[in-house]
Design an enzyme around this catalytic site. Structure first.
Site, PDB file in Angstrom:
ATOM      1  N   LYS A 133      58.044 -38.908  58.401  1.00  0.00           N
ATOM      2  CA  LYS A 133      57.087 -38.390  59.194  1.00  0.00           C
ATOM      3  C   LYS A 133      55.694 -38.592  59.027  1.00  0.00           C
ATOM      4  O   LYS A 133      54.780 -38.034  59.759  1.00  0.00           O
ATOM      5  CB  LYS A 133      57.533 -37.042  59.202  1.00  0.00           C
TER       6      LYS A 133
HETATM    7  C1  LIG Z   1      64.769 -35.903  57.588  1.00  0.00           C
HETATM    8  C2  LIG Z   1      64.457 -36.615  58.885  1.00  0.00           C
HETATM    9  N1  LIG Z   1      63.531 -36.293  59.413  1.00  0.00           N
HETATM   10  C3  LIG Z   1      63.241 -36.943  60.836  1.00  0.00           C
HETATM   11  C4  LIG Z   1      64.154 -37.885  61.257  1.00  0.00           C
HETATM   12  C5  LIG Z   1      63.870 -38.734  62.522  1.00  0.00           C
HETATM   13  O1  LIG Z   1      63.660 -37.865  63.233  1.00  0.00           O
HETATM   14  P1  LIG Z   1      63.028 -38.361  64.737  1.00  0.00           P
HETATM   15  O2  LIG Z   1      63.860 -38.564  65.651  1.00  0.00           O
HETATM   16  O3  LIG Z   1      62.063 -37.162  64.920  1.00  0.00           O
HETATM   17  O4  LIG Z   1      62.053 -39.533  64.508  1.00  0.00           O
HETATM   18  C6  LIG Z   1      65.207 -38.276  60.423  1.00  0.00           C
HETATM   19  C7  LIG Z   1      66.106 -39.546  60.946  1.00  0.00           C
HETATM   20  O5  LIG Z   1      66.820 -39.668  60.304  1.00  0.00           O
HETATM   21  C8  LIG Z   1      65.470 -37.504  59.241  1.00  0.00           C
HETATM   22  O6  LIG Z   1      66.439 -37.731  58.537  1.00  0.00           O
END
Ligand SMILES: Cc1ncc(COP(=O)(O)O)c(C=O)c1O
Length: 484
Positions: free
Chosen positions: A72
């Site tokens: 993120k």
């Molecule tokens: C902890 C975590 N956060 C976010 C994401 C991806 O999220 P987004 O669909 O918001 O890009 C993942 C994807 O595997 C994840 O494991």
């Protein structure tokens, strides 16, 4: 130089060739851009060597190596810099987001580095480690209720939307609707994978939270590698797999894996390119994350267990060799008290223990596992006190060669200490209760309940041995599991 050191060195080299970002002219203050922002992205890609990948080669993109510890960070940077370019965020501005996890950390890292005020609304189920990390960055954290849904004034997204109206110059990051979220992956994550695999990649395995990662990758690879297999890894209980397979979905269940799975289809998510979807249970996700650490030495969060489990299933199902990429989405250091804590795993029913069919099943720290925190009668009261603090317990069994000889609790300590703190040097024997009421393992549950209505712990022991303590929390947890 080891692989990680090389990766850091390479990222620094990349940033020096690309130069400072154009957003430097619009950041929130006049301090230099912190170098940490240049460490976002260009994460290492490593092969899986010790797990069974069938005829395939499987690679992990270590998003855990981003400075904020997760994938993120990329969208923290891209959403903030897009808002700066669009004139939505400028000097003196405030970044607002509703978040239960890594997005808050990514946004806060970037926003604080650029001198913005950061206001995050988080549901009160968010782990205390994450809240402490956010506050350490200087973010303002507003806690709100986890037990209310969309439309309720205390729902975290509704609360954030109100705060944006109340704070002058506030900008709502809104990852679920922000096009700069998938764009970050289309312009950085995708091209990195393409370059790191030498343009040889046949399948990508992704999870979906907001859908930013999958959508961005799908757009990038549609241009450079149209036949690529896009594979969804979804927690059991999430509606996304059903939606991909049937175009419809019913009510969502619940799951313990964090960061992926949804009870709705996120507005920015484009799932049309997904060819296969796997549902992975919490038990398999957590076990796979633990296995990854043991086998490959990579400490990952729970969702990486989901992704890896799906990727391994996909790999093993192939009949011809393929090159497959999946993600370590965040660092496991934020989950030490969960995924990597056997007690928590037992409490959640995610690790199974031998079922005894009696009161021993309620003990979370069992003597036979060597898990009981105890003292001996000869230890000092200072030692007992520091063990209590360390293990966050209010009482300790006093054991001599595995046999229970007493019980020591906070009130016993206080009784000694209130007159003279030098008693900390006295032996445990001088302060403990000798006359301990015990319950044999075969006693009825009603006897345990009765005992815990009057005292903080029940001691499970018989003539042969001491088995462990049952706390009120253990009993409540047992009663709750009986309902599910
Ligand atoms: C902890 C975590 N956060 C976010 C994401 C991806 O999220 P987004 O669909 O918001 O890009 C993942 C994807 O595997 C994840 O494991």
């Amino acid at each position: 130089m080891n692989a990680l050191a090389t990766a850091v060195y390479d990222r620094a080299a990349d940033s020096s060739t690309t130069g400072p970002s154009s957003a430097d002219t619009t950041r929130g203050d006049h301090l230099p851009r912190p170098a940490v922002l240049d460490l976002i992205g260009n994460t290492p890609l490593v092969p899986v060597r010790r797990l069974d990948t069938g005829p395939c080669e499987l690679f992990l993109k270590l998003e855990s190596q981003n400075p904020g510890g997760s994938i993120k960070d990329r969208i923290g940077l891209s959403m903030i810099e897009a808002a700066e370019r669009d004139g939505l965020l400028g000097p003196g501005g405030t970044v607002v987001e509703a978040t239960a996890g890594n997005t808050g950390l990514g946004l806060a890292l970037v926003a604080r580095a650029k001198g913005y005020r950061v206001v995050l609304v988080v549901p009160d189920k968010m782990s205390s480690e994450k809240v402490l990390q956010l506050r350490a960055l200087g973010a303002e954290v507003h806690m709100t209720r986890s037990d209310v849904g969309k439309g309720h004034p205390d729902y975290y997204q509704d609360r954030a939307a109100r705060l944006v109206m109340d704070i002058p110059g506030a900008w709502y990051a809104d990852q679920f609707n922000n096009p700069a979220n998938p764009l970050a992956h289309e312009t950085t994550t995708g091209p990195e994978i393409w370059q790191q695999t030498g343009h040889r990649v046949d399948a990508l395995v992704c999870g979906v939270g907001s859908g930013g990662t999958l959508t961005g990758l799908s757009r990038f690879f549609a241009k450079v590698r149209p036949g690529l297999d896009l594979v969804l890894a979804d927690p059991v209980g999430s509606v996304l797999k059903d939606y991909v397979e049937t175009g419809t979905y019913g009510d969502a269940g619940s799951w313990a894996v964090e960061g992926i799975g949804e009870d709705f289809i996120p507005p920015i998510a484009d799932l049309s390119g997904v060819r296969h979807a796997y549902a992975v249970s919490d038990t398999e996700s957590f076990a796979t994350a633990r296995e990854l650490y043991r086998a490959e030495g990579i400490l990952a969060g729970s969702s990486s267990g989901t992704l890896l489990a799906a990727a391994l299933r996909y790999c093993r199902a192939q009949t011809t060799p393929r090159r497959v990429v999946t993600f370590v989405c965040d660092t496991g250091t934020r989950y030490l008290s969960k995924v990597y804590n056997d007690h928590w795993m037992f409490d959640q029913g995610l690790l199974k223990r031998a079922h005894q069919g009696d009161l021993r099943d309620l003990i979370s720290r069992r003597a036979e596992d060597g898990a009981v925190v105890s003292v001996s009668p000869e230890d000092t009261l200072a030692t007992a006190f520091s063990r209590m603090r360390q293990a966050d317990v209010s009482q300790l069994p006093v054991l001599r060669q595995g046999q229970l000889v007493g019980l020591l609790d906070e009130s016993d300590l206080l009784a000694q200490m209130h007159m003279d703190a030098r008693h900390f040097q006295d032996p445990v024997e001088s302060a403990m209760s000798h006359d301990v009421h015990t319950l044999p393992p075969g006693a009825p549950l009603s006897a345990l309940i009765e005992q815990l209505r009057g005292g903080l712990v029940a001691v499970i022991a018989d003539d042969q041995r001491f088995y462990g303590l049952v706390t009120r929390f253990d009993l409540l947890n047992h009663l709750r599991k009986g309902l599910s």
